[in-house]
Write an enzyme that holds these catalytic residues in place. Structure first.
Site, PDB file in Angstrom:
ATOM      1  N   SER A 177       0.826  -1.205   0.000  1.00 37.43           N
ATOM      2  CA  SER A 177       0.000   0.000   0.000  1.00 37.43           C
ATOM      3  C   SER A 177       0.863   1.259   0.000  1.00 37.43           C
ATOM      4  O   SER A 177       1.616   1.486  -0.955  1.00 37.43           O
ATOM      5  CB  SER A 177      -0.964  -0.043   1.195  1.00 37.43           C
ATOM      6  OG  SER A 177      -2.037   0.852   1.004  1.00 37.43           O
ATOM      7  N   ASP A 234      -8.666  -6.132  -4.349  1.00 40.15           N
ATOM      8  CA  ASP A 234      -7.792  -5.131  -3.737  1.00 40.15           C
ATOM      9  C   ASP A 234      -8.386  -3.729  -3.847  1.00 40.15           C
ATOM     10  O   ASP A 234      -8.008  -2.925  -4.703  1.00 40.15           O
ATOM     11  CB  ASP A 234      -6.407  -5.181  -4.382  1.00 40.15           C
ATOM     12  CG  ASP A 234      -5.377  -4.347  -3.628  1.00 40.15           C
ATOM     13  OD1 ASP A 234      -5.699  -3.828  -2.550  1.00 40.15           O
ATOM     14  OD2 ASP A 234      -4.241  -4.224  -4.127  1.00 40.15           O
ATOM     15  N   HIS A 291      -6.740  -6.491  -0.042  1.00 44.33           N
ATOM     16  CA  HIS A 291      -5.629  -5.561   0.114  1.00 44.33           C
ATOM     17  C   HIS A 291      -4.599  -6.134   1.087  1.00 44.33           C
ATOM     18  O   HIS A 291      -4.910  -6.425   2.236  1.00 44.33           O
ATOM     19  CB  HIS A 291      -6.154  -4.218   0.626  1.00 44.33           C
ATOM     20  CG  HIS A 291      -5.147  -3.112   0.571  1.00 44.33           C
ATOM     21  ND1 HIS A 291      -4.516  -2.754  -0.588  1.00 44.33           N
ATOM     22  CD2 HIS A 291      -4.676  -2.275   1.540  1.00 44.33           C
ATOM     23  CE1 HIS A 291      -3.703  -1.744  -0.346  1.00 44.33           C
ATOM     24  NE2 HIS A 291      -3.767  -1.444   0.932  1.00 44.33           N
TER      25      HIS A 291
END
Length: 607
Positions: free
Chosen positions: A150, A300, A329
């Site tokens: 991320s 995601d 995610h």
């Protein structure tokens, strides 16, 4: 079925087998922490962890750049993990011969400074100084790689864009290419909870608010104290001073509210737009000899898989790779309805290890003999390999019929179906949007059949043979709205022979952003692209059908023989997005047949 990589023939050497042949050879040394001073005088807290704690040898370095606290102080007597955000990298790489350097980004953890932006350009300048510091250490062999999930993943792009010659390889995991549309404004609509929840998390961490931290499972253990002071700060005076400075950090809801359109700039800095904190903006500054491995999952978030694909499609780098799994995610959950267990089985970091072994450690890993693309096909429950994206060259077209069917032939007769947007309905709290806000989700769309029953739907005939798709399905909706704006949500599902409806993917678009444009060279796509610029926004002429053509989020899925495809349309998702327009639920009319035939295009092996 599991997401195991040893079923089928997608890899010559599957990640799990490679990892099994690379056992730990070193102990994890104790972290040594220091302040490193940036060119502007700001001091960043840095941990260096060496194999066996041996500073007399030279090691390649894996760099982790995080705003989520590199390491916590821990209450006396507790054995809680002090690095909940980064311990997996430590345990994978250090025992296998890599130095690990973990940095508190400026304005976070025990670092000084303030955050003036999400993924601030000031942080990007810091990354080059950190790379300078690493190569100056006696234990560094002069080679740096970076990875992370991320925010940490996009930081890898920023690091590479500094052009530092020591940076040889990056593996951005579950990371955006365009922060605006891949994360906060998918389809031109702000995810209303995301900015609020992210801000609560950052206040909890940056301000050392342990009472607020309890709502976030990753950081909830009460034995986690404040950010760990560096070695030169034994009583924590400097760390407390740094935290005090963080009280001036920006707040995400206020900040993201400045960018209602993708090209909006800060009122006090016309040079600063959403591009300033997006990797695509720095394409030309990423050296072409940096190896890149981008990894994401079909579930995601709002568009991270799009970002991962755009990164792969856009970068000119000769050595670039792509993997897309059945994951949410961060690959915390295997989102396939047919999974063997909740947790993924493919070792994502094991594949990153192989990549770093090839490009940092100089090992002959056989990676060059593998295809550059690997993706998981849900319901087939198998991995596939490909040399190009999209992997399936054909397009199959289904037409939305006035009787609620999905027809293989364009209807000659024109027709329409209408509904009023229901601003009270949403998709629930176990969706693709929760995990990106730090909210636990494990049973994705388990109640989809009940939610779908309230939507305008078009359902095809039972399939006579399996149908496999891979890539972006694209809808072309001829749509009339009673209001000058609307939010349009489209959902694709597989209705099995027993009537069970399985959510497959979705797409969304704010109607004022319906104008398409050619994708620019620093932002390549294989799906419809739009500028989301203020100048290109066009209100809907009430009652007049307009063409809205947009992609659903990418996926790879095999529909079983006997199943039906179902396309459902909504005018709201109250659980995640604001009303459009406010307080004026539009009546939306979907046209079918003739010159205004609404349709769905599917990416298939052949038409």
């Amino acid at each position: 079925m599991p997401d195991r990589d040893d079923l089928g023939s997608a890899w010559k050497v599957p990640p799990s087998r490679y990892l099994a042949g690379r056992p730990a050879e070193h102990a994890v040394g104790p972290p040594r922490s220091v302040y490193v001073t940036m060119p502007d005088g700001c001091r960043l807290a840095v941990d260096a962890i060496l194999p066996d704690g041996d500073a007399t040898r030279r090691w390649p370095t894996v760099l982790i750049l995080t705003p989520y606290v590199r390491r916590f102080a821990v209450a006396d007597g507790s054995n809680v993990e002090p690095s909940p955000n980064t311990w997996k990298y430590r345990e994978m790489f250090v025992p296998r011969g890599y130095a690990l350097v973990v940095v508190d980004a400026r304005g976070t953890g025990a670092s000084f400074g303030t955050r003036d932006s999400f993924r601030s350009p000031r942080e990007r300048a810091d990354y080059r100084a950190i790379a300078d510091w690493i190569v100056a250490q006696p234990w560094s062999d002069g080679r740096i790689g970076a990875t992370g999930i991320s925010y940490l993943g996009a930081a890898c792009d920023f690091l590479a864009s500094t052009g530092h010659p020591a940076v040889r390889a990056i593996a951005p995991l579950f990371a955006v290419w365009d922060t605006w549309t891949d994360n906060y404004y998918p389809g031109g609509m702000l995810i209303k909870k995301l900015a609020l929840v992210y801000d609560e998390l950052m206040v909890a961490l940056d301000h050392d608010r342990r009472d607020l931290r309890a709502q976030f499972s990753y950081f909830a253990d009460p034995a986690l104290q404040g950010p760990m002071p560096v070695d030169e700060d034994p009583d924590g005076t400097l760390a407390r001073e740094a935290v005090q400075g963080h009280l001036a950090n920006f707040h995400m809801p206020d900040f993201m509210g400045e960018f209602r359109f993708r090209d909006d700039t800060l009122p006090y800095d016309p040079s600063f737009s959403s591009a300033s904190f997006s990797p695509y903006n720095y394409l030309d500054e990423i050296p072409k000899d940096v190896a890149v491995y981008a990894i994401s999952g079909w579930m995601d978030g709002a568009g991270y898989a799009n970002g991962t694909l755009s990164r792969f499609l856009t970068l000119p780098n000769a050595e670039r790779r792509l993997m897309l799994g059945p994951w949410d995610h961060g690959a915390r959950v295997n989102a396939s309805p047919w999974r063997a267990r909740v947790e993924p089985e493919l070792p994502v970091l094991g594949e990153v290890l192989r990549f770093f072994d090839q490009h940092l450690a100089g090992r002959d890993t056989g990676l060059a003999d593998e295809e550059p693309i690997h993706y998981f096909t849900v319901h087939a429950e198998e991995w596939r390999a490909a040399g190009n994206w999209p992997p399936l060259p054909g397009r199959s077209t289904l037409y939305l019929a006035a009787d609620g069917g999905l027809a293989t032939d364009r209807p000659d007769a024109t027709g329409s179906r209408a509904f009023q947007a229901d601003f009270s309905r949403g998709t629930g709290e176990q969706t693709r949007y929760e995990r990106i806000a730090g909210i636990d989700a494990t049973a994705y769309y388990a109640d989809w059949g009940e939610r779908e029953s309230r939507l305008l739907s078009f359902t095809g005939e039972p399939l006579t043979s399996p149908l496999e798709i891979a890539g972006h399905a694209v809808v072309s909706l001829w749509l009339a709205s009673s209001e000058p704006d609307a939010s349009v949500f489209v959902y694709l599902a597989e209705v099995e022979a027993d009537g069970t409806s399985r959510y497959v993917t979705e797409g969304l678009l704010r109607a004022i952003h319906r104008a398409e444009a050619e994708a620019p060279r620093h932002y390549r796509t294989t799906w419809p692209w739009r500028s989301f610029a203020r100048k290109d926004a066009r209100p809907m002429p009430p009652g007049e059908p307009q063409l809205l053509r947009f992609a659903l989020l990418p996926t790879a899925w095999r529909f079983a023989a006997g199943s039906r495809l179902r396309l459902s349309i909504a005018g709201a998702d109250a659980d995640h997005f604001a009303q459009t327009p406010h307080g004026r639920p539009p009546t939306l009319t979907v046209m079918s047949g003739g010159a205004q035939a609404s349709l769905l295009e599917l990416p298939v092996a052949r038409a």
